[in-house]
Design a protein around this motif. Structure first.
Motif, PDB file in Angstrom:
ATOM      1  N   UNK A  25     -29.610   4.669 -56.988  1.00 44.60           N
ATOM      2  CA  UNK A  25     -30.808   5.139 -57.681  1.00 44.60           C
ATOM      3  C   UNK A  25     -30.423   6.059 -58.834  1.00 44.60           C
ATOM      4  N   UNK A  26     -31.247   6.044 -59.865  1.00 39.41           N
ATOM      5  CA  UNK A  26     -31.062   6.980 -60.966  1.00 39.41           C
ATOM      6  C   UNK A  26     -31.435   8.395 -60.519  1.00 39.41           C
ATOM      7  N   UNK A  27     -30.741   9.365 -61.056  1.00 38.15           N
ATOM      8  CA  UNK A  27     -31.226  10.734 -60.891  1.00 38.15           C
ATOM      9  C   UNK A  27     -32.498  10.890 -61.717  1.00 38.15           C
ATOM     10  N   UNK A  28     -33.305  11.886 -61.424  1.00 34.14           N
ATOM     11  CA  UNK A  28     -34.552  12.067 -62.167  1.00 34.14           C
ATOM     12  C   UNK A  28     -34.246  12.417 -63.622  1.00 34.14           C
ATOM     13  N   UNK A  86     -26.837  10.753 -49.522  1.00 36.60           N
ATOM     14  CA  UNK A  86     -27.156  12.175 -49.507  1.00 36.60           C
ATOM     15  C   UNK A  86     -28.004  12.458 -50.739  1.00 36.60           C
ATOM     16  N   UNK A  87     -29.141  13.125 -50.544  1.00 37.31           N
ATOM     17  CA  UNK A  87     -30.041  13.420 -51.655  1.00 37.31           C
ATOM     18  C   UNK A  87     -30.039  14.915 -51.930  1.00 37.31           C
ATOM     19  N   UNK A  88     -29.670  15.287 -53.151  1.00 39.68           N
ATOM     20  CA  UNK A  88     -29.599  16.690 -53.552  1.00 39.68           C
ATOM     21  C   UNK A  88     -30.722  17.016 -54.516  1.00 39.68           C
ATOM     22  N   UNK A  89     -31.202  18.253 -54.423  1.00 38.09           N
ATOM     23  CA  UNK A  89     -32.225  18.760 -55.338  1.00 38.09           C
ATOM     24  C   UNK A  89     -31.757  20.090 -55.914  1.00 38.09           C
ATOM     25  N   UNK A 127     -30.687  12.855 -69.738  1.00 34.65           N
ATOM     26  CA  UNK A 127     -32.013  12.769 -70.345  1.00 34.65           C
ATOM     27  C   UNK A 127     -32.873  11.693 -69.695  1.00 34.65           C
ATOM     28  N   UNK A 128     -32.283  10.511 -69.464  1.00 35.80           N
ATOM     29  CA  UNK A 128     -33.046   9.384 -68.934  1.00 35.80           C
ATOM     30  C   UNK A 128     -32.762   9.110 -67.466  1.00 35.80           C
ATOM     31  N   UNK A 129     -31.799   9.819 -66.896  1.00 31.59           N
ATOM     32  CA  UNK A 129     -31.424   9.548 -65.510  1.00 31.59           C
ATOM     33  C   UNK A 129     -30.466   8.377 -65.417  1.00 31.59           C
ATOM     34  N   UNK A 130     -29.572   8.406 -64.428  1.00 31.79           N
ATOM     35  CA  UNK A 130     -28.633   7.311 -64.220  1.00 31.79           C
ATOM     36  C   UNK A 130     -28.068   7.411 -62.813  1.00 31.79           C
ATOM     37  N   UNK A 131     -27.528   6.306 -62.272  1.00 31.04           N
ATOM     38  CA  UNK A 131     -26.922   6.367 -60.944  1.00 31.04           C
ATOM     39  C   UNK A 131     -25.533   7.000 -61.018  1.00 31.04           C
ATOM     40  N   UNK A 168     -30.924  21.474 -61.701  1.00 30.86           N
ATOM     41  CA  UNK A 168     -32.293  21.007 -61.435  1.00 30.86           C
ATOM     42  C   UNK A 168     -32.293  19.485 -61.381  1.00 30.86           C
ATOM     43  N   UNK A 169     -33.326  18.937 -60.760  1.00 30.72           N
ATOM     44  CA  UNK A 169     -33.438  17.491 -60.653  1.00 30.72           C
ATOM     45  C   UNK A 169     -33.263  17.014 -59.223  1.00 30.72           C
ATOM     46  N   UNK A 170     -33.156  15.705 -59.089  1.00 33.22           N
ATOM     47  CA  UNK A 170     -32.960  15.084 -57.779  1.00 33.22           C
ATOM     48  C   UNK A 170     -32.045  13.893 -57.952  1.00 33.22           C
ATOM     49  N   UNK A 171     -31.089  13.736 -57.017  1.00 34.86           N
ATOM     50  CA  UNK A 171     -30.097  12.684 -57.166  1.00 34.86           C
ATOM     51  C   UNK A 171     -29.619  12.235 -55.795  1.00 34.86           C
ATOM     52  N   UNK A 172     -29.615  10.929 -55.584  1.00 34.06           N
ATOM     53  CA  UNK A 172     -29.059  10.379 -54.352  1.00 34.06           C
ATOM     54  C   UNK A 172     -27.672   9.814 -54.652  1.00 34.06           C
TER      55      UNK A 172
END
Length: 287
Positions: free
Chosen positions: A86-89, A66-69, A34-38, A54-58
């Motif tokens: 970094x937090x995911x979106x 590696x950054x996935x979408x 819900x809020x994103x997290x690493x 769905x979303x974006x996460x490094x």
């Protein structure tokens, strides 16, 4: 459970996952952030497969980011350091499973056993079966089926092969034109598409359509379609030995029995009736 030793990474490491192994899934589910997290900072003794709904996460593997979408897959290899800065979106949704290693799995590739060599990040938007296989693995893992372990191993092998196909396609310019043409012919076996008709449906000229087929299959669209139809007729003749040839002709887009006989004999050297008798007598299946 096999414990994989930490393998020192190489710059061009391409991990290999052995096919046909007995594995177990220790954890698997859908997750909503819900809020994103690493990503957790850890070294696991299992492979971690993650599908990004769905979303974006490094995520970092051995400090390499590696950054996935949407519709991407992370493969976090056992024995390697995984972390996230970094937090995911917010609102990111994933499917994940942790699966045991095989002693033949290798982080640096060049495994001596048959397997799929896969990078840590794979783009799968053109391969919807990848998501379906993730979902099926979750479903089977949660089921009470006595054949659960066998199903999991079969599905995991299918997933590895599907991911391998996705990598192969991503390494070339994706040709959606071929995919559309092949899908249309497969979904409508009762039709026989002229090259001009198929080109019109796809919004290209016949020359372009044939050129794409020659580049990919060393044959024209007409030749590709005809060979596929002959294979379908061969199987149908064996599965339905009492069917009339006129019915077979109509089922697969031939004008009539005479047309079927002529084309079938040209490609196989044998009329369809005789071909069926030979198969039935020898209990052989067409290749």
């Amino acid at each position: 459970m096999y414990i994989m030793e930490l393998q020192k990474p190489e710059v061009t490491a391409m991990p290999t996952y052995t096919l046909g192994c007995q594995r177990q899934i220790s954890a698997a589910n859908y997750i909503y952030y819900a809020d994103g997290c690493p990503h957790p900072d850890r070294i696991m003794q299992e492979h971690d497969f993650v599908y990004m709904i769905n979303g974006e996460w490094e995520i970092l593997q051995n400090e390499v980011p590696f950054t996935a979408m949407n519709d991407d897959v992370f493969i976090l290899h056992a024995g390697q350091h995984h972390s996230g800065n970094k937090n995911c979106t917010p609102g990111t949704r994933t499917i994940y499973f942790h699966i045991s290693c095989s002693p033949q799995d290798s982080f640096i590739g060049n495994a001596p056993f048959p397997g799929s060599t896969l990078p840590p990040l794979i783009h799968c938007s053109s391969f919807p079966r990848v998501k379906l296989l993730f979902q099926e693995l979750i479903s089977v893992r949660l089921s009470p089926s006595p054949n659960k372990d066998r199903k999991i191993n079969a599905l995991f092998d299918l997933l590895l092969l599907e991911l391998q196909d996705s990598c192969a396609q991503n390494s070339h310019t994706q040709d959606t034109l071929l995919t559309q043409a092949i899908t249309l012919t497969a979904q409508n076996p009762q039709k026989f598409y002229k090259t001009s008709d198929m080109a019109l449906l796809l919004g290209v000229c016949p020359k372009t359509l044939n050129q794409r087929f020659r580049e990919a299959y060393a044959k024209t669209f007409y030749q590709y379609q005809m060979e596929e139809k002959i294979h379908l007729v061969q199987q149908f003749l064996l599965d339905y030995p009492d069917s009339k040839l006129q019915t077979v002709a109509l089922n697969f887009g031939f004008y009539d029995e005479f047309h079927l006989n002529k084309i079938f004999k040209k490609h196989t050297g044998t009329p369809p009736g005789l071909y069926r008798k030979t198969l039935t007598a020898n209990t052989l299946r067409p290749h």
